[in-house]
Structures are given as C-alpha cells and as structure tokens.
Design a protein around this motif. Structure first.
Motif, PDB file in Angstrom:
ATOM      1  N   GLY A  42      19.132  40.202  -4.320  1.00  0.00           N
ATOM      2  CA  GLY A  42      19.517  41.562  -3.939  1.00  0.00           C
ATOM      3  C   GLY A  42      19.703  41.691  -2.440  1.00  0.00           C
ATOM      4  N   TRP A  43      20.422  42.728  -2.048  1.00  0.00           N
ATOM      5  CA  TRP A  43      20.729  42.926  -0.629  1.00  0.00           C
ATOM      6  C   TRP A  43      19.497  43.232   0.212  1.00  0.00           C
ATOM      7  CZ3 TRP A  43      24.573  41.242   2.030  1.00  0.00           C
ATOM      8  CH2 TRP A  43      25.774  40.952   1.376  1.00  0.00           C
ATOM      9  N   GLU A  44      18.446  43.744  -0.404  1.00  0.00           N
ATOM     10  CA  GLU A  44      17.220  44.013   0.361  1.00  0.00           C
ATOM     11  C   GLU A  44      16.647  42.717   0.939  1.00  0.00           C
ATOM     12  OE1 GLU A  44      17.306  44.630  -3.144  1.00  0.00           O
ATOM     13  OE2 GLU A  44      18.332  46.511  -2.731  1.00  0.00           O
ATOM     14  N   ALA A  45      16.882  41.614   0.244  1.00  0.00           N
ATOM     15  CA  ALA A  45      16.360  40.315   0.698  1.00  0.00           C
ATOM     16  C   ALA A  45      17.180  39.707   1.828  1.00  0.00           C
ATOM     17  CB  ALA A  45      16.315  39.339  -0.482  1.00  0.00           C
ATOM     18  N   THR A  95      18.112  39.512   5.190  1.00  0.00           N
ATOM     19  CA  THR A  95      17.736  39.917   6.543  1.00  0.00           C
ATOM     20  C   THR A  95      18.207  38.818   7.491  1.00  0.00           C
ATOM     21  OG1 THR A  95      15.586  38.802   6.460  1.00  0.00           O
ATOM     22  CG2 THR A  95      15.667  41.106   5.672  1.00  0.00           C
ATOM     23  N   LYS A 115      22.989  42.877  10.405  1.00  0.00           N
ATOM     24  CA  LYS A 115      23.214  42.871   8.961  1.00  0.00           C
ATOM     25  C   LYS A 115      24.469  43.651   8.574  1.00  0.00           C
ATOM     26  CE  LYS A 115      21.120  43.841   4.504  1.00  0.00           C
ATOM     27  NZ  LYS A 115      19.905  44.216   3.778  1.00  0.00           N
ATOM     28  N   LEU A 168      27.390  49.605  -0.467  1.00  0.00           N
ATOM     29  CA  LEU A 168      26.659  49.572   0.799  1.00  0.00           C
ATOM     30  C   LEU A 168      27.503  50.188   1.914  1.00  0.00           C
ATOM     31  CD1 LEU A 168      25.172  45.964   0.600  1.00  0.00           C
ATOM     32  CD2 LEU A 168      24.041  48.121   0.044  1.00  0.00           C
TER      33      LEU A 168
END
Length: 196
Positions: free
Chosen positions: A30-33, A35, A57, A120
């Motif tokens: 997922g995009w949260e990961a 960084t 990012k 996003l």
C-alpha cells in the motif's frame, strides 16, 4: 561515451529504479508503506538522492502516475485497435466495450498504480494547457473509440471515462461486487451508444 552522457544515463536508470521500487512497494504493502526512508533502503541510495530526483513522496507518486498513464494508454489502444481492425461494421459499442473492459482489467491488475493515477493527490491536471502528454494520450483513446463524425465525440469520451472511473473506484473499494463488473460495463455501453 562522454562523462556527461554516462552520468545522464546513470541518473535516468536511478530515476527508473526508484519509480519501479515505489510501484512494487505500493502494490505489495500500500501507498502508506511508500516512504523516502523505505525507498532509500530498498534501492540502496540515500534519501537526499531520492529528493534530488523527485523532491519527496509527492514527486514519486506523480512519476508513478505518469508511467501508469502511459501503460493505460497502451492497454486501451490494444483493445480499441483489436476491434477496429475488423472494420467499422463492428460499431462503436464493441469498441467502447473493449476499451471499458481493458480499463477495468488494468485497474484490477494494478490497484496501487490506479490509486496513484486517480486517487492520491498530485498536481496532474486534465483538460488544462499544462496537461502532460501521457494524460492527453489516455483520453485520446476514449475519443478514438467514437465515430470521428459524431459531434458529441468529446463529451461522450468524457462521460464514458468518468462512468468507467466511477464503476472502477466503487468496485475496487468493495462498494459494489466486482463479480458483476462486466455486466455494468455492458449496461454502460448500451446506455451510451446502444448495443452496436
């Protein structure tokens, strides 16, 4: 090869390596990961190197999205051309159906990429003088699905894309069952252009 040319080539390779790593990480976790720290570890470059390429990012997401639009254009073009090569008697309906199914298939196979392209936040704009060519090309595939003589061609392309995006987003978020997505696309095509 000159030193400048070698450096430019190495920079382009690093740039692509970072984009590829971001896509892989986003698709698996997922995009949260995604960084800059995780990417720097993954590609074995320092965070300042990543910042020198993308500024952070947001720049990485933008680059991933642009790559996605290029890939989406190719998928839509293949679908459209595979129907249109059989001649105009196959009709707009068949072409739009093929494009719609290719669109859904692309999003279903690359959910994180689709998020970068449409969900996003980025500075990418459609229908604007600053619109990147990759976005224009993707929209052009929807336009090309319609009869060039149709005066409503651009509006129909916008409505078909917007509708497919809505169906895709609802399906990917689990708000409508994906098992019946083909039937929804069939209905959309019938509503827009009839069965042809």
């Amino acid at each position: 090869m000159s030193t400048a040319a070698r450096r430019a080539r190495e920079r382009a390779q690093r740039h692509q390596l970072i984009i590829t790593a971001a896509r892989e990480l986003a698709e698996t976790e997922g995009w949260e990961a995604v960084t800059t720290r995780r990417l720097a570890e993954r590609v074995e470059y320092s965070q300042p190197v990543l910042y020198s390429h993308f500024g952070g990012k947001d720049g990485i997401v933008r680059a991933v999205a642009l790559e996605g639009f290029t890939e989406l254009t190719a998928a839509l073009r293949r679908a459209r051309e595979s129907v249109q090569e059989h001649g105009p008697e196959d009709g707009t309906g068949r072409t739009l159906r093929a494009v719609g199914m290719a669109y859904w298939d692309f999003a279903a196979r690359h959910p994180a990429l689709y998020q970068a392209m449409f969900v996003l936040p980025t500075d990418l704009k459609f229908a604007h003088e600053e619109t990147p060519q990759a976005l224009r090309d993707a929209f052009g595939e929807f336009v090309a699905a319609f009869d060039p003589a149709d005066p409503e061609r651009l509006a129909m392309a916008e409505v078909s894309w917007a509708s497919l995006h809505g169906l895709t987003t609802l399906g990917m978020s689990g708000r409508v069952p994906t098992a019946t997505q083909t039937e929804r696309i069939e209905l959309l095509v019938t509503l827009l252009v009839g069965g042809g």
